[in-house]
Design a protein around this motif. Sequence first.
Motif, PDB file in Angstrom:
ATOM      1  N   GLN A 188       0.857  -1.154   0.228  1.00 14.34           N
ATOM      2  CA  GLN A 188      -0.028  -0.032  -0.004  1.00 14.34           C
ATOM      3  C   GLN A 188       0.838   1.285  -0.037  1.00 14.34           C
ATOM      4  OE1 GLN A 188      -2.862   0.550   3.245  1.00 14.34           O
ATOM      5  NE2 GLN A 188      -4.116   1.500   1.659  1.00 14.34           N
ATOM      6  N   PHE A 189       0.648   2.146  -0.950  1.00 12.74           N
ATOM      7  CA  PHE A 189       1.329   3.385  -0.967  1.00 12.74           C
ATOM      8  C   PHE A 189       0.262   4.422  -0.788  1.00 12.74           C
ATOM      9  CE2 PHE A 189       3.445   0.419  -3.433  1.00 12.74           C
ATOM     10  CZ  PHE A 189       4.736   0.700  -3.314  1.00 12.74           C
ATOM     11  N   LYS A 190       0.625   5.608  -0.055  1.00 15.03           N
ATOM     12  CA  LYS A 190      -0.074   6.700   0.129  1.00 15.03           C
ATOM     13  C   LYS A 190       0.219   7.921  -0.797  1.00 15.03           C
ATOM     14  CE  LYS A 190      -2.486   9.445   3.634  1.00 15.03           C
ATOM     15  NZ  LYS A 190      -2.342   9.583   5.064  1.00 15.03           N
ATOM     16  N   PHE A 191      -0.602   8.284  -1.778  1.00  9.62           N
ATOM     17  CA  PHE A 191      -0.404   9.525  -2.637  1.00  9.62           C
ATOM     18  C   PHE A 191      -1.058  10.788  -2.179  1.00  9.62           C
ATOM     19  CE2 PHE A 191       0.752   5.937  -5.391  1.00  9.62           C
ATOM     20  CZ  PHE A 191       1.364   6.233  -6.124  1.00  9.62           C
ATOM     21  N   ARG A 192      -0.110  11.846  -2.251  1.00  5.28           N
ATOM     22  CA  ARG A 192      -0.483  13.250  -1.990  1.00  5.28           C
ATOM     23  C   ARG A 192      -0.889  14.034  -3.170  1.00  5.28           C
ATOM     24  NH1 ARG A 192       1.689  15.262   3.064  1.00  5.28           N
ATOM     25  NH2 ARG A 192      -0.280  14.181   3.917  1.00  5.28           N
ATOM     26  N   PHE A 193      -1.773  14.615  -3.433  1.00  8.24           N
ATOM     27  CA  PHE A 193      -1.868  15.830  -4.633  1.00  8.24           C
ATOM     28  C   PHE A 193      -2.078  16.994  -3.957  1.00  8.24           C
ATOM     29  CE2 PHE A 193      -2.108  12.046  -7.025  1.00  8.24           C
ATOM     30  CZ  PHE A 193      -2.331  12.176  -8.328  1.00  8.24           C
ATOM     31  N   ALA A 194      -1.158  18.008  -4.215  1.00  4.16           N
ATOM     32  CA  ALA A 194      -1.592  19.651  -3.993  1.00  4.16           C
ATOM     33  C   ALA A 194      -2.928  19.826  -4.612  1.00  4.16           C
ATOM     34  CB  ALA A 194      -0.333  20.532  -4.435  1.00  4.16           C
ATOM     35  N   SER A 195      -3.318  21.008  -4.181  1.00  3.52           N
ATOM     36  CA  SER A 195      -4.660  21.515  -4.798  1.00  3.52           C
ATOM     37  C   SER A 195      -4.479  21.682  -6.476  1.00  3.52           C
ATOM     38  CB  SER A 195      -5.333  22.624  -4.372  1.00  3.52           C
ATOM     39  OG  SER A 195      -4.183  23.867  -4.270  1.00  3.52           O
ATOM     40  N   THR A 196      -2.894  22.236  -6.855  1.00  4.64           N
ATOM     41  CA  THR A 196      -2.633  22.426  -8.240  1.00  4.64           C
ATOM     42  C   THR A 196      -1.491  21.436  -8.562  1.00  4.64           C
ATOM     43  OG1 THR A 196      -3.361  24.609  -8.139  1.00  4.64           O
ATOM     44  CG2 THR A 196      -1.760  24.148  -9.879  1.00  4.64           C
ATOM     45  N   VAL A 197      -1.735  20.571  -9.528  1.00  9.90           N
ATOM     46  CA  VAL A 197      -0.559  19.491 -10.196  1.00  9.90           C
ATOM     47  C   VAL A 197      -0.561  19.839 -11.495  1.00  9.90           C
ATOM     48  CG1 VAL A 197      -1.056  17.933  -8.215  1.00  9.90           C
ATOM     49  CG2 VAL A 197      -2.305  17.708 -10.141  1.00  9.90           C
ATOM     50  N   GLY A 198       0.712  19.358 -12.006  1.00  5.53           N
ATOM     51  CA  GLY A 198       0.849  19.325 -13.300  1.00  5.53           C
ATOM     52  C   GLY A 198       2.223  18.738 -13.843  1.00  5.53           C
ATOM     53  N   GLY A 199       2.251  19.121 -15.124  1.00  2.82           N
ATOM     54  CA  GLY A 199       3.558  18.504 -15.636  1.00  2.82           C
ATOM     55  C   GLY A 199       3.444  18.485 -17.293  1.00  2.82           C
ATOM     56  N   VAL A 200       4.222  18.066 -18.151  1.00  6.29           N
ATOM     57  CA  VAL A 200       4.413  18.153 -19.438  1.00  6.29           C
ATOM     58  C   VAL A 200       3.918  17.006 -20.166  1.00  6.29           C
ATOM     59  CG1 VAL A 200       5.473  18.600 -21.597  1.00  6.29           C
ATOM     60  CG2 VAL A 200       6.235  19.826 -19.389  1.00  6.29           C
ATOM     61  N   ILE A 201       2.613  16.731 -20.710  1.00  8.20           N
ATOM     62  CA  ILE A 201       2.088  15.560 -21.264  1.00  8.20           C
ATOM     63  C   ILE A 201       2.383  15.258 -22.663  1.00  8.20           C
ATOM     64  CG2 ILE A 201      -0.149  16.517 -21.590  1.00  8.20           C
ATOM     65  CD1 ILE A 201      -1.546  13.805 -20.473  1.00  8.20           C
ATOM     66  N   GLN A 202       2.574  14.115 -23.082  1.00 12.46           N
ATOM     67  CA  GLN A 202       2.752  13.648 -24.314  1.00 12.46           C
ATOM     68  C   GLN A 202       2.233  12.357 -24.533  1.00 12.46           C
ATOM     69  OE1 GLN A 202       7.021  14.635 -24.603  1.00 12.46           O
ATOM     70  NE2 GLN A 202       7.615  12.264 -24.770  1.00 12.46           N
ATOM     71  N   ALA A 203       2.164  11.773 -25.723  1.00 15.43           N
ATOM     72  CA  ALA A 203       1.577  10.206 -25.945  1.00 15.43           C
ATOM     73  C   ALA A 203       2.441   9.247 -25.047  1.00 15.43           C
ATOM     74  CB  ALA A 203       1.624   9.984 -27.380  1.00 15.43           C
ATOM     75  N   GLY A 204       1.821   8.790 -23.991  1.00 13.57           N
ATOM     76  CA  GLY A 204       2.399   7.823 -23.012  1.00 13.57           C
ATOM     77  C   GLY A 204       3.399   8.242 -22.178  1.00 13.57           C
ATOM     78  N   SER A 205       3.352   9.456 -21.772  1.00 18.73           N
ATOM     79  CA  SER A 205       4.156   9.955 -20.761  1.00 18.73           C
ATOM     80  C   SER A 205       3.819  11.430 -20.146  1.00 18.73           C
ATOM     81  CB  SER A 205       5.447  10.348 -21.348  1.00 18.73           C
ATOM     82  OG  SER A 205       6.675  10.931 -20.520  1.00 18.73           O
ATOM     83  N   ILE A 206       4.142  11.527 -19.034  1.00 15.77           N
ATOM     84  CA  ILE A 206       3.990  12.867 -18.053  1.00 15.77           C
ATOM     85  C   ILE A 206       5.408  13.123 -17.612  1.00 15.77           C
ATOM     86  CG2 ILE A 206       2.863  14.437 -16.593  1.00 15.77           C
ATOM     87  CD1 ILE A 206       0.430  12.511 -16.864  1.00 15.77           C
TER      88      ILE A 206
END
Length: 139
Positions: free
Chosen positions: A70-88
Motif C-alpha cells: 500500500q502506497f499513500k499518494f498526496r496531490f496538492a490542490s494544483t498539480v501538473g507536468g508536460v504531457i505527451q503520448a504515453g508520458s507525463i
Amino acid sequence: MASRFLLVALVASILHVAYATTAYDILEKNNLPRGLLPTGVQSYTLNPEGKFEVTLAAECDFPITLGGQQFKFRFASTVGGVIQAGSIHEIYGVSVQIKFAWLGVRQVDRAGDQLTLQVQQFTQSFPVSAFAASPSCSR
C-alpha cells in the motif's frame, strides 16, 4: 438564412465537444489511464506545448495498493507536468509516501501494459490496470 443557421449550429456543436473534454479525457487521449488523477478535478489547462495543469478542490490524499504493497499518494490542490503520448514528465504537486518520507513523483511513462513511476531517484513499474479507476480523496 438556412445556411447561416446550419453554420451557427455546426460551430456550436464543435464548441460543445471542445468544452466537454475533461482532464481525464486528456489522459486517455495520451494513452494514459484516467486513474492517474483522483476524482473531483475542478478544472484544467493544456497549452500547445503539452503543459498540463489540473486544479483540485483541495489537497488530496489517498492510498493505492500496488503489487501487494500500500502506497499513500498526496496531490496538492494544483498539480501538473508536460504531457505527451504515453508520458507525463516535469511533474509537480504529486508525492508518494515511502516509509516515513514524502517523495516527489517526477515522471510517469507507459510501455504496453506497464506504467513506470519515477520517484526522485527510484523507478517502479506497475500494471496499467492498477490505475484504471480514479481514486477518491480521503481529505
